[in-house]
Design a protein around this motif. Structure first.
Motif, PDB file in Angstrom:
ATOM      1  N   VAL A   1       3.110   4.091 -12.974  1.00 15.78           N
ATOM      2  CA  VAL A   1       4.550   4.284 -12.773  1.00 15.78           C
ATOM      3  C   VAL A   1       5.280   3.128 -13.452  1.00 15.78           C
ATOM      4  CG1 VAL A   1       6.402   4.415 -11.062  1.00 15.78           C
ATOM      5  CG2 VAL A   1       4.192   5.481 -10.591  1.00 15.78           C
ATOM      6  N   GLU A   2       6.213   3.477 -14.341  1.00 18.95           N
ATOM      7  CA  GLU A   2       6.956   2.449 -15.075  1.00 18.95           C
ATOM      8  C   GLU A   2       8.414   2.466 -14.674  1.00 18.95           C
ATOM      9  OE1 GLU A   2       5.960   2.336 -19.237  1.00 18.95           O
ATOM     10  OE2 GLU A   2       3.968   3.113 -18.784  1.00 18.95           O
TER      11      GLU A   2
ATOM     12  N   GLU B   1       0.861  -1.187   0.000  1.00 19.62           N
ATOM     13  CA  GLU B   1       0.000   0.000   0.000  1.00 19.62           C
ATOM     14  C   GLU B   1       0.899   1.239   0.000  1.00 19.62           C
ATOM     15  OE1 GLU B   1      -3.315   0.252  -0.430  1.00 19.62           O
ATOM     16  OE2 GLU B   1      -3.074  -1.900  -0.738  1.00 19.62           O
ATOM     17  N   ILE B   2       0.707   2.102  -0.980  1.00 16.99           N
ATOM     18  CA  ILE B   2       1.542   3.289  -1.143  1.00 16.99           C
ATOM     19  C   ILE B   2       0.682   4.520  -0.897  1.00 16.99           C
ATOM     20  CG2 ILE B   2       2.943   4.612  -2.798  1.00 16.99           C
ATOM     21  CD1 ILE B   2       4.217   1.906  -1.985  1.00 16.99           C
TER      22      ILE B   2
ATOM     23  N   ASN C   1      11.362   7.489  -6.813  1.00 17.14           N
ATOM     24  CA  ASN C   1      11.568   6.123  -6.292  1.00 17.14           C
ATOM     25  C   ASN C   1      10.256   5.463  -5.876  1.00 17.14           C
ATOM     26  OD1 ASN C   1      14.383   6.348  -6.603  1.00 17.14           O
ATOM     27  ND2 ASN C   1      14.484   7.500  -4.695  1.00 17.14           N
ATOM     28  N   VAL C   2       9.255   5.598  -6.737  1.00 18.40           N
ATOM     29  CA  VAL C   2       7.943   4.999  -6.473  1.00 18.40           C
ATOM     30  C   VAL C   2       7.946   3.587  -7.062  1.00 18.40           C
ATOM     31  CG1 VAL C   2       5.466   5.210  -6.856  1.00 18.40           C
ATOM     32  CG2 VAL C   2       6.876   7.277  -6.662  1.00 18.40           C
ATOM     33  N   PRO C   3       7.563   2.560  -6.281  1.00 15.37           N
ATOM     34  CA  PRO C   3       7.482   1.211  -6.841  1.00 15.37           C
ATOM     35  C   PRO C   3       6.544   1.182  -8.047  1.00 15.37           C
ATOM     36  CG  PRO C   3       7.092   1.166  -4.470  1.00 15.37           C
ATOM     37  CD  PRO C   3       7.138   2.604  -4.868  1.00 15.37           C
ATOM     38  N   VAL C   4       6.895   0.387  -9.069  1.00 10.96           N
ATOM     39  CA  VAL C   4       6.038   0.331 -10.258  1.00 10.96           C
ATOM     40  C   VAL C   4       4.619  -0.093  -9.869  1.00 10.96           C
ATOM     41  CG1 VAL C   4       7.916  -0.027 -11.902  1.00 10.96           C
ATOM     42  CG2 VAL C   4       6.826  -2.014 -10.856  1.00 10.96           C
ATOM     43  N   GLY C   5       3.636   0.472 -10.591  1.00 14.56           N
ATOM     44  CA  GLY C   5       2.238   0.171 -10.289  1.00 14.56           C
ATOM     45  C   GLY C   5       1.334   1.246 -10.853  1.00 14.56           C
ATOM     46  N   THR C   6       0.036   1.092 -10.613  1.00 14.87           N
ATOM     47  CA  THR C   6      -0.958   2.070 -11.062  1.00 14.87           C
ATOM     48  C   THR C   6      -1.570   2.734  -9.830  1.00 14.87           C
ATOM     49  OG1 THR C   6      -1.388   0.713 -12.998  1.00 14.87           O
ATOM     50  CG2 THR C   6      -3.049   2.365 -12.447  1.00 14.87           C
ATOM     51  N   TYR C   7      -1.571   4.053  -9.831  1.00 12.44           N
ATOM     52  CA  TYR C   7      -1.971   4.823  -8.644  1.00 12.44           C
ATOM     53  C   TYR C   7      -2.945   5.931  -9.030  1.00 12.44           C
ATOM     54  CZ  TYR C   7       2.319   2.662  -6.936  1.00 12.44           C
ATOM     55  OH  TYR C   7       3.292   1.758  -6.598  1.00 12.44           O
TER      56      TYR C   7
END
Length: 203
Positions: free
Chosen positions: A179-180, A133-134, A150-156
Motif C-alpha cells: 500500500v502506497e 497490526e492490521i 484508508n489503509v496505513p502504508v505498508g506491505t500486507y
C-alpha cells in the motif's frame, strides 16, 4: 541600584497522538514567535515516551508550535502548525495528532465467465509501516470488486476467506500487496474451478 524586572512566564505542554499511540517518543517540536515584551523566542522540546513535550519558563505571548518533520517517521504526515497563547503562571495544553499516510487496495475477483464473484470476503493482514497490526475485511460487490480504503502504508497479504468461496472453486492463493501513500493499487485474484478426470472403460 539595579532593579531587574523578571518577565512573566508560563508553560506549554504538547501532547502528541498517533493511531495506536506508536512512534510518539523522540519527536521534536519548536515554539517560536515574539513575546509580549518584544523578544524573539525559538525553543525546542522533545517528546518523552508518553508523547509529552514541555516548554517551561516561556515569556507570555502568542507563539507557533511547529513539528520538526525530520524527526517524524516516514509512515506519518507531519502535523500542521498550531498557535498557542502563553499566559502568566499557567500551562497551555496543545494536542498534536500525526495521521498515518494511507492508500487503498482494489481487489478484482475473477472466475471463469465471471460467475459467483459476489459476496466473497478478503482479509488484508500484516504490520503497517507505522508498526500497527492490521486485519481488515472487505467483501466483493456484484462485479467482484472489494475495496480496502484508508489503509496505513505498508506491505500486507490479501487472504481469501475460504468459508465464503462457493462450492466448486479452489480458494485463491494469498497475495502480497504494497500500500502506497495516496495511491489505489489494483489486484486481480483468480479462483480456478475445481476439476477432475473422467475415465471411460469400454468393454
Amino acid at each position: 541600584e539595579n532593579i531587574l524586572n523578571n518577565e512573566q512566564t508560563g508553560t506549554v505542554q504538547v501532547h502528541k497522538k498517533t493511531d495506536g499511540m506508536t512512534n510518539i517518543e523522540g519527536i521534536r517540536f519548536i515554539l517560536s514567535g515574539t513575546s509580549d515584551t518584544g523578544r524573539e523566542i525559538n525553543i525546542p522540546a522533545i517528546t518523552d515516551k508518553d508523547g509529552i513535550a514541555k516548554f517551561e519558563n516561556v515569556p507570555i505571548g502568542t507563539y507557533t508550535i511547529t513539528e520538526d518533520g525530520s524527526t517524524v517517521p516516514a509512515a506519518y504526515l507531519v502535523a500542521n502548525e498550531q498557535t498557542v497563547t502563553v499566559e502568566y503562571n499557567t500551562t497551555a495544553e496543545v494536542k498534536v495528532t500525526n495521521e498515518e499516510k494511507t492508500g487503498s487496495i482494489k481487489v478484482q475477483k475473477r472466475t471463469e465467465g465471471q460467475k459467483n464473484v459476489e459476496g466473497i470476503t478478503f482479509y488484508l493482514k500484516g504490520t503497517s509501516d507505522s508498526g500497527r497490526e492490521i486485519n481488515i475485511p472487505a467483501t466483493t460487490d456484484k462485479d467482484g470488486v472489494a475495496v480496502f480504503e484508508n489503509v496505513p502504508v505498508g506491505t500486507y497479504k490479501i487472504i481469501e476467506d475460504k468459508e465464503t468461496v462457493p462450492y466448486g472453486y479452489l480458494v485463491a492463493d494469498e497475495k502480497e500487496v504494497k500500500v502506497e501513500y495516496a495511491q489505489t493499487i489494483d489486484e486481480n485474484i483468480l479462483n480456478n474451478e475445481q476439476t477432475g478426470t473422467v475415465q471411460v472403460h469400454k468393454k
